[in-house]
Design an enzyme around this catalytic site. Sequence first.
Site, mmCIF file in Angstrom:
data_model
loop_
_atom_site.group_PDB
_atom_site.id
_atom_site.type_symbol
_atom_site.label_atom_id
_atom_site.label_comp_id
_atom_site.label_asym_id
_atom_site.label_seq_id
_atom_site.Cartn_x
_atom_site.Cartn_y
_atom_site.Cartn_z
ATOM 1 N N ASP A 186 2.955 -0.274 -2.324
ATOM 2 C CA ASP A 186 1.766 -0.956 -2.844
ATOM 3 C C ASP A 186 0.513 -0.825 -2.280
ATOM 4 O O ASP A 186 0.432 -0.822 -1.077
ATOM 5 C CB ASP A 186 2.281 -2.585 -2.934
ATOM 6 C CG ASP A 186 1.464 -3.615 -3.678
ATOM 7 O OD1 ASP A 186 1.022 -2.998 -4.845
ATOM 8 O OD2 ASP A 186 1.425 -4.514 -3.398
ATOM 9 N N HIS A 187 -0.653 -0.568 -3.063
ATOM 10 C CA HIS A 187 -2.033 -0.416 -2.463
ATOM 11 C C HIS A 187 -2.149 0.415 -1.222
ATOM 12 O O HIS A 187 -2.894 0.356 -0.586
ATOM 13 C CB HIS A 187 -2.575 -1.959 -2.054
ATOM 14 C CG HIS A 187 -2.725 -2.644 -3.128
ATOM 15 N ND1 HIS A 187 -3.764 -2.616 -4.004
ATOM 16 C CD2 HIS A 187 -1.971 -3.929 -3.564
ATOM 17 C CE1 HIS A 187 -3.599 -3.733 -5.211
ATOM 18 N NE2 HIS A 187 -2.511 -4.226 -4.675
ATOM 19 N N HIS B 198 -5.545 -11.517 -7.050
ATOM 20 C CA HIS B 198 -4.457 -11.744 -5.900
ATOM 21 C C HIS B 198 -4.588 -13.145 -5.393
ATOM 22 O O HIS B 198 -5.563 -13.604 -4.994
ATOM 23 C CB HIS B 198 -4.524 -10.518 -5.095
ATOM 24 C CG HIS B 198 -4.342 -9.134 -5.163
ATOM 25 N ND1 HIS B 198 -5.611 -8.387 -5.697
ATOM 26 C CD2 HIS B 198 -3.194 -8.364 -5.703
ATOM 27 C CE1 HIS B 198 -4.690 -7.190 -6.300
ATOM 28 N NE2 HIS B 198 -3.733 -7.142 -6.272
ATOM 29 N N SER C 219 1.086 -13.901 -9.377
ATOM 30 C CA SER C 219 1.381 -15.173 -9.024
ATOM 31 C C SER C 219 0.258 -16.089 -9.518
ATOM 32 O O SER C 219 -0.737 -16.122 -9.919
ATOM 33 C CB SER C 219 1.286 -15.265 -7.604
ATOM 34 O OG SER C 219 2.198 -14.485 -6.740
ATOM 35 N N ASN D 156 3.297 -7.355 -10.503
ATOM 36 C CA ASN D 156 3.366 -7.369 -9.219
ATOM 37 C C ASN D 156 3.265 -8.996 -8.752
ATOM 38 O O ASN D 156 2.495 -9.806 -8.966
ATOM 39 C CB ASN D 156 2.123 -6.672 -8.697
ATOM 40 C CG ASN D 156 2.342 -5.328 -8.467
ATOM 41 O OD1 ASN D 156 3.139 -4.755 -9.363
ATOM 42 N ND2 ASN D 156 1.462 -4.425 -7.948
ATOM 43 N N VAL D 157 4.310 -9.249 -7.878
ATOM 44 C CA VAL D 157 4.366 -10.680 -7.432
ATOM 45 C C VAL D 157 4.625 -10.749 -5.875
ATOM 46 O O VAL D 157 5.621 -10.294 -5.574
ATOM 47 C CB VAL D 157 5.696 -11.309 -8.034
ATOM 48 C CG1 VAL D 157 5.603 -12.996 -7.845
ATOM 49 C CG2 VAL D 157 5.654 -11.194 -9.503
HETATM 50 P P1 13P Z 1 0.135 -11.923 -6.036
HETATM 51 O O1 13P Z 1 0.061 -12.241 -4.527
HETATM 52 O O2 13P Z 1 -1.147 -12.644 -6.458
HETATM 53 O O3 13P Z 1 1.410 -12.288 -6.742
HETATM 54 O O4 13P Z 1 -0.363 -10.478 -6.059
HETATM 55 C C1 13P Z 1 0.441 -9.294 -5.641
HETATM 56 C C2 13P Z 1 -0.008 -8.002 -6.016
HETATM 57 O O5 13P Z 1 -0.537 -7.992 -7.060
HETATM 58 C C3 13P Z 1 0.534 -7.139 -4.949
HETATM 59 O O6 13P Z 1 0.181 -5.742 -5.378
#
Ligand code: 13P
Length: 290
Positions: A78-79, A174, A207, A226-227
Amino acid sequence: MKSILDDANKHQYGVMAMNSINIEMVRGGILAAAEENSPIIIQFGPGQMKKHAHKEEMFPVIKELAERVHVPVALNLDHGMDFSVITDCINMGFTNVMFDGSSLPYDENMKKTEIICSLAHSKGCSVEAELGHVGQAAQEDDSDENLYTDPKIAQDFVKYTGVDALAVAIGTAHGNYPKGKTPKLDFDRLKELKEILQIPLVLHGGSGSGEENLRKAVAYGINKINVATDAFSAAKNGMVKALDQDPSIDYLELCVIAEESVKKFVKDYVQIIGSSNRYVFNTENITIHE
Ligand code: 13P
């Protein structure tokens, strides 16, 4: 991850990508997916890797658990921003890497994404990129339309880079939103993005989005959600409740409660976003429900 998301794109459902930082989260997530006959994506980012979820330790755990279940499990970086971390993950066997060039000038994001796509694809790994920028809920970036993804530019970007999935900025951010706030999503923009791009689209900052937004986002073309924050809260809240009830509860019991809390959270989530019962096990094969 590409095969999971291509099926979700074809049949219009969403797949949960849960940021997971320890064995309790990974096991809770994968077992929930198996019980729901749902695909799942396990992911973590460079910051989480540095602090706690070292990829060399997480990888074999995730692989072992993934191989025990009948549903598809993908592992995503991720990222990813740093070239060396991205190439390490590709070489290690991650099934997808995200390159997040969303804070770079457009040309640089496009060129770097294209290079990473060529490299990853040659090793059988798919790539997610981000265009527009999904910022931070605490800074109210969700309502800054200047950060939203432009459909025409996205068309150019996807064509040039050959990216497999695109994270789009349409009104989420996020982290936790200010108390009582539910983000307002730009569904017209999402609809246009899907019509033009036709590839799997990713919603970051899942989220706190609210059930109605999630269902609608999937209906309008989101395939990966994505959570992180809500999943961490599920684990934490389970432990806090147990400690409230019995402050002398032992650590082992708390870890079991964290895992069960995550499992319940994921089971509920995959039902909302429509990935439940997409994969059922039969003796001959793994079949995908139409
Ligand atoms: P949240 O923490 O808001 O769920 O975001 C997660 C996210 O986008 C991880 O890439």
